[in-house]
Scaffold this motif. Structure first.
Motif, PDB file in Angstrom:
ATOM      1  N   ALA A   1      18.021  49.728  43.666  1.00  0.00           N
ATOM      2  CA  ALA A   1      17.066  50.773  44.038  1.00  0.00           C
ATOM      3  C   ALA A   1      17.336  51.334  45.435  1.00  0.00           C
ATOM      4  N   LYS A   2      18.026  50.571  46.272  1.00  0.00           N
ATOM      5  CA  LYS A   2      18.286  50.990  47.657  1.00  0.00           C
ATOM      6  C   LYS A   2      19.620  51.722  47.839  1.00  0.00           C
ATOM      7  N   ILE A   3      20.424  51.800  46.805  1.00  0.00           N
ATOM      8  CA  ILE A   3      21.739  52.444  46.932  1.00  0.00           C
ATOM      9  C   ILE A   3      21.586  53.955  46.746  1.00  0.00           C
ATOM     10  N   PRO A   4      21.951  54.741  47.761  1.00  0.00           N
ATOM     11  CA  PRO A   4      21.870  56.197  47.608  1.00  0.00           C
ATOM     12  C   PRO A   4      22.826  56.683  46.504  1.00  0.00           C
ATOM     13  N   ASN A   5      22.394  57.690  45.757  1.00  0.00           N
ATOM     14  CA  ASN A   5      23.245  58.262  44.709  1.00  0.00           C
ATOM     15  C   ASN A   5      24.566  58.739  45.301  1.00  0.00           C
ATOM     16  N   GLY A   6      25.642  58.508  44.573  1.00  0.00           N
ATOM     17  CA  GLY A   6      26.953  58.979  44.990  1.00  0.00           C
ATOM     18  C   GLY A   6      27.629  58.140  46.055  1.00  0.00           C
ATOM     19  N   SER A   7      27.077  56.971  46.367  1.00  0.00           N
ATOM     20  CA  SER A   7      27.667  56.110  47.396  1.00  0.00           C
ATOM     21  C   SER A   7      28.881  55.369  46.851  1.00  0.00           C
ATOM     22  N   TYR A   8      29.799  55.041  47.745  1.00  0.00           N
ATOM     23  CA  TYR A   8      30.871  54.105  47.420  1.00  0.00           C
ATOM     24  C   TYR A   8      30.300  52.722  47.690  1.00  0.00           C
ATOM     25  N   THR A   9      30.334  51.860  46.688  1.00  0.00           N
ATOM     26  CA  THR A   9      29.683  50.556  46.803  1.00  0.00           C
ATOM     27  C   THR A   9      30.686  49.413  46.709  1.00  0.00           C
ATOM     28  N   ALA A  10      30.437  48.389  47.524  1.00  0.00           N
ATOM     29  CA  ALA A  10      31.276  47.190  47.523  1.00  0.00           C
ATOM     30  C   ALA A  10      30.368  45.968  47.545  1.00  0.00           C
ATOM     31  N   ALA A  11      30.562  45.088  46.575  1.00  0.00           N
ATOM     32  CA  ALA A  11      29.807  43.834  46.502  1.00  0.00           C
ATOM     33  C   ALA A  11      30.650  42.719  47.091  1.00  0.00           C
ATOM     34  N   LEU A  12      30.093  41.977  48.024  1.00  0.00           N
ATOM     35  CA  LEU A  12      30.797  40.810  48.548  1.00  0.00           C
ATOM     36  C   LEU A  12      30.529  39.644  47.611  1.00  0.00           C
ATOM     37  N   CYS A  13      31.594  39.121  47.035  1.00  0.00           N
ATOM     38  CA  CYS A  13      31.449  38.014  46.091  1.00  0.00           C
ATOM     39  C   CYS A  13      32.728  37.191  46.074  1.00  0.00           C
ATOM     40  N   ILE A  14      32.574  35.945  45.734  1.00  0.00           N
ATOM     41  CA  ILE A  14      33.680  34.988  45.808  1.00  0.00           C
ATOM     42  C   ILE A  14      34.847  35.378  44.906  1.00  0.00           C
ATOM     43  N   GLU A  15      34.554  36.003  43.761  1.00  0.00           N
ATOM     44  CA  GLU A  15      35.631  36.364  42.841  1.00  0.00           C
ATOM     45  C   GLU A  15      36.238  37.734  43.160  1.00  0.00           C
ATOM     46  N   GLY A  16      35.824  38.326  44.275  1.00  0.00           N
ATOM     47  CA  GLY A  16      36.338  39.643  44.647  1.00  0.00           C
ATOM     48  C   GLY A  16      37.760  39.600  45.164  1.00  0.00           C
TER      49      GLY A  16
ATOM     50  N   ARG B   1      40.674  40.002  47.935  1.00  0.00           N
ATOM     51  CA  ARG B   1      40.826  39.791  49.375  1.00  0.00           C
ATOM     52  C   ARG B   1      41.648  40.953  49.926  1.00  0.00           C
ATOM     53  N   PHE B   2      41.173  41.525  51.009  1.00  0.00           N
ATOM     54  CA  PHE B   2      41.830  42.657  51.647  1.00  0.00           C
ATOM     55  C   PHE B   2      42.262  42.263  53.054  1.00  0.00           C
ATOM     56  N   THR B   3      43.343  42.863  53.514  1.00  0.00           N
ATOM     57  CA  THR B   3      43.640  42.824  54.942  1.00  0.00           C
ATOM     58  C   THR B   3      42.728  43.846  55.615  1.00  0.00           C
TER      59      THR B   3
ATOM     60  N   CYS C   1      29.229  48.185  41.174  1.00  0.00           N
ATOM     61  CA  CYS C   1      30.002  48.474  42.388  1.00  0.00           C
ATOM     62  C   CYS C   1      31.425  48.898  42.078  1.00  0.00           C
ATOM     63  N   ALA C   2      31.947  49.775  42.921  1.00  0.00           N
ATOM     64  CA  ALA C   2      33.329  50.234  42.795  1.00  0.00           C
ATOM     65  C   ALA C   2      34.316  49.149  43.205  1.00  0.00           C
ATOM     66  N   LEU C   3      33.867  48.225  44.041  1.00  0.00           N
ATOM     67  CA  LEU C   3      34.750  47.194  44.583  1.00  0.00           C
ATOM     68  C   LEU C   3      34.015  45.871  44.654  1.00  0.00           C
ATOM     69  N   ARG C   4      34.723  44.813  44.278  1.00  0.00           N
ATOM     70  CA  ARG C   4      34.267  43.445  44.541  1.00  0.00           C
ATOM     71  C   ARG C   4      35.175  42.911  45.621  1.00  0.00           C
ATOM     72  N   LEU C   5      34.590  42.535  46.744  1.00  0.00           N
ATOM     73  CA  LEU C   5      35.343  42.159  47.932  1.00  0.00           C
ATOM     74  C   LEU C   5      35.048  40.719  48.305  1.00  0.00           C
ATOM     75  N   SER C   6      36.106  39.943  48.548  1.00  0.00           N
ATOM     76  CA  SER C   6      35.961  38.570  49.017  1.00  0.00           C
ATOM     77  C   SER C   6      36.447  38.503  50.457  1.00  0.00           C
TER      78      SER C   6
ATOM     79  N   GLN D   1      24.451  34.695  56.249  1.00  0.00           N
ATOM     80  CA  GLN D   1      24.104  35.280  57.547  1.00  0.00           C
ATOM     81  C   GLN D   1      25.357  35.513  58.397  1.00  0.00           C
ATOM     82  N   LEU D   2      26.287  34.576  58.377  1.00  0.00           N
ATOM     83  CA  LEU D   2      27.536  34.744  59.119  1.00  0.00           C
ATOM     84  C   LEU D   2      28.407  35.812  58.463  1.00  0.00           C
ATOM     85  N   ALA D   3      28.368  35.892  57.147  1.00  0.00           N
ATOM     86  CA  ALA D   3      29.131  36.921  56.437  1.00  0.00           C
ATOM     87  C   ALA D   3      28.714  38.315  56.898  1.00  0.00           C
ATOM     88  N   ARG D   4      27.452  38.488  57.219  1.00  0.00           N
ATOM     89  CA  ARG D   4      26.982  39.793  57.695  1.00  0.00           C
ATOM     90  C   ARG D   4      27.668  40.180  58.996  1.00  0.00           C
TER      91      ARG D   4
END
Length: 160
Positions: free
Chosen positions: A66-81, A83-85, A122-127, A136-139
């Motif tokens: 409900a909080k995601i603005p329409n048309g946003s690029y979204t990324a979920a932080l999750c363990i199975e995402g 890994r990016f440099t 989400c468009a991306l799952r990111l680990s 809290q530290l992940a933030r």
């Protein structure tokens, strides 16, 4: 100016973590409109069943979506995402902006993670790592990496 929102389940309890987040939000102001939105964590008993956890994740997921603005690029932080440099994250953020996205939304779940509904939206799952970190530290880590990505794209001295 592009906006970056960090949607988080739960609140920061430690002063030093709040101070670190505030510092990166201040720095991000040079590149974007940045904000952190804290959502309430679903209440669970001390030893919840899997069904209770699933129900809590679904409840939190509705609040998140409900909080995601329409048309946003979204990324979920999750363990199975993925890994990016830092450079690859910078490229992905620049590509999203170049494709017309004016809002980037990164989502951090609570201690039990995120619902499949949120991850699938989400468009991306990111680990962040194969290691486990408190959300809290992940933030703080995410805010630093978003700041680093903007710094990379702007060719500043921050990223060496």
């Amino acid at each position: 100016m592009i906006s970056v929102t960090i949607l988080c389940v739960g609140k920061l309890k430690e002063d030093y973590l709040r101070a670190a987040c505030a510092e990166y939000l201040k720095r991000l102001g040079a590149f974007c409109k940045a904000s952190v939105v804290e959502l309430n964590e679903a209440r669970l008993p001390e030893k919840p069943s899997q069904a209770q956890i699933t129900a809590a994740l679904a409840e939190e997921g509705k609040s998140i979506l409900a909080k995601i603005p329409n048309g946003s690029y979204t990324a979920a932080l999750c363990i199975e995402g993925e890994r990016f440099t830092s450079e690859r994250l910078a490229d992905r953020m620049a590509s999203a902006a170049a494709s017309g996205k004016s809002s980037l939304v990164f989502i951090i779940g609570g201690s039990f993670g995120l619902s499949d509904e949120v991850k699938n939206a989400c468009a991306l799952r990111l680990s962040m790592s194969d290691m486990t970190f408190p959300h809290q530290l992940a933030r703080v880590m995410l805010l630093e990496q978003v700041y680093r990505a903007f710094s990379i794209n702007a060719n500043t001295k921050y990223h060496k």
